[in-house]
Design an enzyme around this catalytic site. Structure first.
Site, short mmCIF file in Angstrom:
data_model
loop_
_atom_site.label_atom_id
_atom_site.label_comp_id
_atom_site.label_asym_id
_atom_site.label_seq_id
_atom_site.Cartn_x
_atom_site.Cartn_y
_atom_site.Cartn_z
N CYS A 381 -85.57 18.10 40.99
CA CYS A 381 -85.37 19.24 40.09
C CYS A 381 -84.56 18.80 38.85
O CYS A 381 -85.09 18.08 38.01
CB CYS A 381 -84.72 20.39 40.84
SG CYS A 381 -84.84 21.98 39.96
N HIS A 507 -88.66 20.92 45.08
CA HIS A 507 -87.62 20.62 46.08
C HIS A 507 -88.27 20.16 47.38
O HIS A 507 -88.53 20.98 48.28
CB HIS A 507 -86.75 21.86 46.33
CG HIS A 507 -85.82 22.17 45.21
ND1 HIS A 507 -84.52 21.71 45.17
CD2 HIS A 507 -86.00 22.89 44.07
CE1 HIS A 507 -83.94 22.13 44.06
NE2 HIS A 507 -84.81 22.85 43.38
N GLU A 509 -87.01 18.71 49.85
CA GLU A 509 -86.13 18.84 51.02
C GLU A 509 -86.42 20.09 51.85
O GLU A 509 -86.09 20.13 53.04
CB GLU A 509 -84.66 18.83 50.58
CG GLU A 509 -84.18 20.03 49.80
CD GLU A 509 -84.33 19.90 48.29
OE1 GLU A 509 -83.58 20.58 47.56
OE2 GLU A 509 -85.21 19.13 47.85
#
Length: 537
Positions: A381, A507, A509
């Site tokens: 990001c 993102h 994750e």
């Protein structure tokens, strides 16, 4: 068969692990072949945590459908291996907003709007909505906060009413509490648990199961004492002692019989828990002896929960490569005052997302150090945006290049506001949020990682790569390896002449799982292993 409802409350203190308990139970029930839905109720007045400081709330977890939610939803998704929705996180702010909107619309026909029944009815409607949407066998609901908090009272009253609304045989209450161990006395103390359960019973909720967080296991005699004073079966006193890894907790809960008691009490029709794969994963985790150090350069490093999903994703990738990932937390502003020695001996550098201009130049310094020294780099990001700024400044010679977020007057806004964001003034819930497709370029590291052309990832941003600079940056060696399908938005960049330098606007994750690490984290740690010597596991 109608869904059964399990409510998880907490007492004595916050941060006891209600979320991990709920997630662990969800994993165990799913492993028995049951369909599980799960949600978190937060009693704060904010509509969502999207505008809250990470120092107060920790990470904001984003769902596929674009909800900005509590970090516990990350635990739920990682443990149960499901994708949640906006309905999975309900705040007091959302509840009150909905009721007030209905009142303004005239839905209550001039009646007095009160906490009971209007607020509690709205809470119950949101409880039932999850069951209606996904048709699960079991709905697990965690109630945020601690029993005794003023903010929690409407939620506790609502779940109290559920047992009479839908039938006692469809409702089960689990209370997570603390049994502190006093070193001076050499024993654990049950009094805090007794008082917490007394408080819960005073509002009409009798727990069926008590999960006791404790530093170390305590005796059967103490279990019987808790059972006596709290009016439950001794076998329903579940010990949850400190574990080396949160991924051990489902196995601990299974050993304590939590899922068996739930299945028996709710008369669930299912088989035994199939946890062999999870058990093998935990055994592998425990047997790892090789260590790998990764620098995480961020703004909120004094509160690791601000990067919880990033940390867990690094651990997942570490398990895949049979290494323990040790994180070197580096406050990005420190790099602006020197301190480059902190980056010298790490195997990889990660710059995560963030907001605000504090420490931004330090993140740019970290990206430059990784580029110039051939250190594996993953930018996420804002981390991608600043990697672009760094490249524009120091490779393309655009010395004043910046993001218009930090310098609206920059002559080279290589990162600029998304066109659809230019007229938006409200901060809450207005970013580009949720799951969007991305097309990968064959022959790139990104394509090699994913092994497919179209991927779907979760986003949370307002600013984006400025296409006016695409030709100039790619001419100097930057590779645009992922874009939106219409080629309008740059999603992934990488460097052609670097061992492994990849940065993404989304993102990754949020989609990593302990038994299925995200491809970018997996390959990032693989590259870091090769740099450290010995190759990837």
């Amino acid at each position: 068969m109608p869904a059964k409802f399990i409510f998880v409350t907490g007492g004595v203190t916050s941060s006891l692990g209600k979320g991990i308990t709920a997630a662990s139970l969800g994993r165990l029930l799913k492993s028995r072949g049951l369909k599980v839905a799960i949600q978190k109720f937060d009693p704060y007045i904010n509509i969502d945590p999207g505008t809250m400081s990470p120092y107060q709330h920790g990470e904001v977890f984003v769902t596929d459908d674009g909800a900005e939610t509590d970090l516990d939803l990350g635990h739920y998704e990682r443990f149960i291996d499901i994708s949640l929705t906006k309905a999975s996180n309900v705040t007091a702010g959302k509840v009150y907003w909905s009721v007030i909107t209905k009142e303004r619309r005239g839905d209550f026909l001039g009646g007095t709007v009160q906490v009971i029944p209007h607020i509690t009815n709205e809470i119950k409607a949101r409880l039932l909505r999850v069951a209606e949407e996904s048709d699960p066998d079991v709905v697990i609901t965690e109630i945020g906060g601690t029993v005794g908090d003023i903010e929690s009272l409407p939620f506790l009253e609502a779940i109290r009413q559920m047992k009479s609304d839908i039938g006692r045989d469809r409702v089960l209450y689990i209370h997570v509490t603390l049994v502190p161990y006093l070193r001076a006395a050499g024993e654990a103390k049950t009094k805090p648990t007794q008082h917490s359960v007394k408080e819960l019973r005073s509002i009409g909720i009798q727990p069926d199961i008590i999960v006791c967080r404790t530093e170390r296991p305590f005796s059967r005699e103490m279990e019987e004492k808790i059972a006596l004073f709290c009016d439950i079966d001794p076998d329903a006193v579940i010990q949850a002692w400190d574990a080396d890894s949160i991924y051990e907790v489902p196995l601990m809960m299974q050993e304590e019989g939590l899922d068996s008691i739930v299945v028996e009490r709710l008369k669930l029709n299912c088989g035994p828990a199939q946890m062999d794969d999870w058990r093998a994963m935990v055994a592998k985790l425990k047997n790892i002896t090789r260590h790998l150090e990764i620098a995480l350069v961020g703004k909120y490093v004094t509160l690791p929960d601000a990067y919880l999903s990033v940390v867990e994703s690094l651990r997942h990738a570490g398990m895949y490569h049979n290494v323990q990932v040790d994180i070197r937390w580096i406050y990005s502003a420190d790099l602006e005052r020197g301190g480059l020695e902190q980056l010298q001996d790490v195997a990889g550098i990660l710059v995560p997302g963030g907001f605000g201009d504090r420490g931004v130049e330090g993140k740019i310094i970290a990206a430059r150090y990784a580029r110039e020294h051939g250190i594996p780099f993953l930018g996420i990001c804002l981390g991608m945006q600043l990697a672009v700024v760094e490249f524009a400044r120091h490779v393309c010679g655009l010395e004043a290049a910046n993001s218009s977020e930090f310098n609206p007057e920059t002559p080279h806004p290589v990162i600029d506001l998304l066109p659809e964001q230019k007229e938006i003034e409200d901060k809450g819930g207005t970013m580009r949020l949720g799951l969007y497709p991305c097309r990968l370029q064959p022959g790139t590291r990104a394509h090699q990682a994913y092994g497919e052309e179209i991927i779907y990832e979760r986003h949370r941003h307002r600013y984006e790569f400025n296409n006016n600079y695409r030709a100039e940056l790619t001419a100097r060696g930057m590779v645009i390896s992922g874009t939106s399908p219409d080629d309008r938005l740059v999603e992934i960049i990488e460097l052609a002449d670097h061992p492994w330098f990849v940065a993404c606007q989304f993102h990754p994750e949020f989609k990593s799982r302990p038994n299925r690490p995200h491809p970018l984290f997996r390959d990032f740690i693989g590259a870091a292993c090769r740099r450290a010597g010995g190759g990837a596991g």
